[in-house]
Design an enzyme around this catalytic site. Structure first.
Site, PDB file in Angstrom:
ATOM      1  N   GLU A  79       0.821  -1.207   0.000  1.00  0.00           N
ATOM      2  CA  GLU A  79       0.000   0.000   0.000  1.00  0.00           C
ATOM      3  C   GLU A  79       0.862   1.267   0.000  1.00  0.00           C
ATOM      4  OE1 GLU A  79      -3.027   0.399  -0.614  1.00  0.00           O
ATOM      5  OE2 GLU A  79      -3.657  -1.688  -0.575  1.00  0.00           O
ATOM      6  N   TYR A 131      -6.142   7.160   3.428  1.00  0.00           N
ATOM      7  CA  TYR A 131      -6.383   6.030   2.528  1.00  0.00           C
ATOM      8  C   TYR A 131      -5.597   4.801   2.971  1.00  0.00           C
ATOM      9  CZ  TYR A 131      -5.506   2.692  -1.061  1.00  0.00           C
ATOM     10  OH  TYR A 131      -5.344   1.487  -1.697  1.00  0.00           O
ATOM     11  N   ASP A 188      -9.472   5.150  -3.147  1.00  0.00           N
ATOM     12  CA  ASP A 188      -8.343   5.564  -3.971  1.00  0.00           C
ATOM     13  C   ASP A 188      -8.884   6.121  -5.281  1.00  0.00           C
ATOM     14  OD1 ASP A 188      -9.120   3.366  -5.462  1.00  0.00           O
ATOM     15  OD2 ASP A 188      -7.146   2.405  -5.471  1.00  0.00           O
ATOM     16  N   CYS A 223     -14.347  -0.246 -14.976  1.00  0.00           N
ATOM     17  CA  CYS A 223     -14.789   1.160 -14.915  1.00  0.00           C
ATOM     18  C   CYS A 223     -13.590   2.080 -15.140  1.00  0.00           C
ATOM     19  CB  CYS A 223     -15.451   1.428 -13.563  1.00  0.00           C
ATOM     20  SG  CYS A 223     -16.422   2.945 -13.508  1.00  0.00           S
ATOM     21  N   CYS A 239     -18.908  -1.008 -19.686  1.00  0.00           N
ATOM     22  CA  CYS A 239     -20.143  -1.051 -18.887  1.00  0.00           C
ATOM     23  C   CYS A 239     -20.910  -2.353 -19.055  1.00  0.00           C
ATOM     24  CB  CYS A 239     -21.033   0.139 -19.231  1.00  0.00           C
ATOM     25  SG  CYS A 239     -20.291   1.741 -18.818  1.00  0.00           S
ATOM     26  N   CYS A 298     -19.989  -4.816 -16.455  1.00  0.00           N
ATOM     27  CA  CYS A 298     -19.933  -4.333 -15.071  1.00  0.00           C
ATOM     28  C   CYS A 298     -21.074  -4.911 -14.228  1.00  0.00           C
ATOM     29  CB  CYS A 298     -20.012  -2.808 -15.055  1.00  0.00           C
ATOM     30  SG  CYS A 298     -19.930  -2.122 -13.386  1.00  0.00           S
ATOM     31  N   CYS A 340     -26.197   1.858 -11.704  1.00  0.00           N
ATOM     32  CA  CYS A 340     -25.262   2.951 -11.996  1.00  0.00           C
ATOM     33  C   CYS A 340     -25.960   4.126 -12.664  1.00  0.00           C
ATOM     34  CB  CYS A 340     -24.129   2.448 -12.886  1.00  0.00           C
ATOM     35  SG  CYS A 340     -22.892   3.714 -13.250  1.00  0.00           S
TER      36      CYS A 340
END
Length: 352
Positions: free
Chosen positions: A44, A125, A143, A195, A202, A205, A211
């Site tokens: 991270e 974060y 993020d 995305c 899409c 997804c 959405c």
């Protein structure tokens, strides 16, 4: 759908993640026991403002050389900084060492966001991501990928960066209590592979039915971004002081940009080309026709290159306590930051 309406997206997203999760060296498989907290923390920190593909070889190098907090805490600062060279944002490397030493002193990595935030180099974060991924705690992990997914999911018209508090609040509304780490990583993977910033996929997804961005017909319009101001332009000169088959390197001050790194001598980086005013030694300096350009986060740098050859008996101490002679043919092993490595490649071609 109003953006304050509840969205039960965790189940379809986690179902998708179980089948499509990226395989990454720091990750546990979906639904498995939590991974090694050291590997989660290290990844991270490395991933801050850096692409996964760039991080993987550095992560593998670090975990081979320093496989635990205790091993990294005992490492020599110069070795760690050299191993980090090329990954950028060098304050992260200094904070990495400081944090490893704090954790080694504590005996373990804290599990809660509140305690994690007390450690060097861990911000909002990173603390949330570690708490969720390494320890399974519910945490709101946001993020750049998650920002994109959430702004599209809710068709959030408020521009970045001002929209970030609202994005975090909306992410909170969709974050489940169970499988917190998998949910956070699923959101990241969705943003990375489906995305995407341009040409989102899409039709593949799992969140498409919920959405609002897809419903507008233009999901790629989100997130809305405020117009960026142009980066300031700065100029500098880098100096190649050659002694036989060696070249002079110096250690940059611990504080400041690229702090603690080996580097070529350089004058200040200012608003106008400084020329040879800050050359580290008197001599018959030659300016090269080639220049080097490099983009930092907050400014762009154009560098003039100057070279000189000095007698082979010259002592690096003449150039300060941190001066050292480095073999020209091994310059790539010096761990120079990217901008200095670019200059060294040009100097190396010219001085061969």
């Amino acid at each position: 759908m109003p953006d304050n309406a509840p969205r039960a997206i965790a189940a379809p997203l986690l179902h998708w993640y179980d089948a499509h999760a990226r395989v990454l060296p720091w990750r546990a498989a979906p639904g498995a026991n939590a991974p090694d907290p050291y590997r989660v923390w290290l990844s991270e920190v490395m991933l801050q403002q850096t692409q996964v593909a760039s991080v993987i070889p550095y992560f593998e190098t670090f975990t081979t050389r320093w496989p635990s907090f205790a091993a990294l805490a005992a490492a020599d600062d110069a070795d760690v900084m050299a191993a980090w060279a090329g990954l950028g944002y060098y304050a992260r490397a200094r904070n990495l060492l400081a944090c490893a030493r704090e954790v080694a002193a504590l005996g373990r990595l804290p599990e809660t966001e509140a305690e994690l935030l007390k450690l060097r180099g861990i911000g909002a974060y990173t603390g949330a991501a570690i708490a969720a991924i390494a320890f399974g705690q519910r945490a709101v992990v946001v993020d750049a990928n998650v920002e994109r997914v959430v702004t599209r999911l809710f068709a959030l018209a408020e521009p970045l960066p001002g929209a970030r508090p609202r994005i975090r609040a909306l992410t909170d509304t969709i974050t489940p209590d169970a499988r917190a780490g998998d949910f956070a990583q699923a959101m990241m993977d969705l943003g990375s592979g489906i995305c995407t910033a341009r040409a989102p996929r899409c039709l593949l997804c799992p969140l498409r039915p919920d959405c609002d961005g897809f419903a507008t017909g233009a999901p790629e319009a989100f997130p809305v971004k405020a117009k960026k101001a142009p980066k300031p332009q700065r100029y500098g000169t880098m100096f190649w002081v050659r002694r036989g088959v060696e070249v002079l390197l110096v250690r940059r001050p611990d504080k400041g940009l690229l702090g603690g790194m080996r580097a070529l001598p350089t004058g200040p980086w200012s608003d106008a080309p400084p020329g040879l005013a800050d050359a580290p030694v008197a001599g018959d300096w030659q300016l090269l026709a080639d220049t080097v350009s490099h983009g930092f986060t907050h400014f762009t740098l154009d560098v003039t290159l100057a070279t000189v050859t000095i007698p082979e008996h010259s002592d690096p101490a003449h150039f300060g306590a941190d001066g050292e002679w480095w073999p020209v043919d091994a310059i790539e092993s010096a761990g120079l930051p990217t901008v200095f490595a670019k200059a060294a490649r040009v100097f190396g071609r010219v001085s061969c």
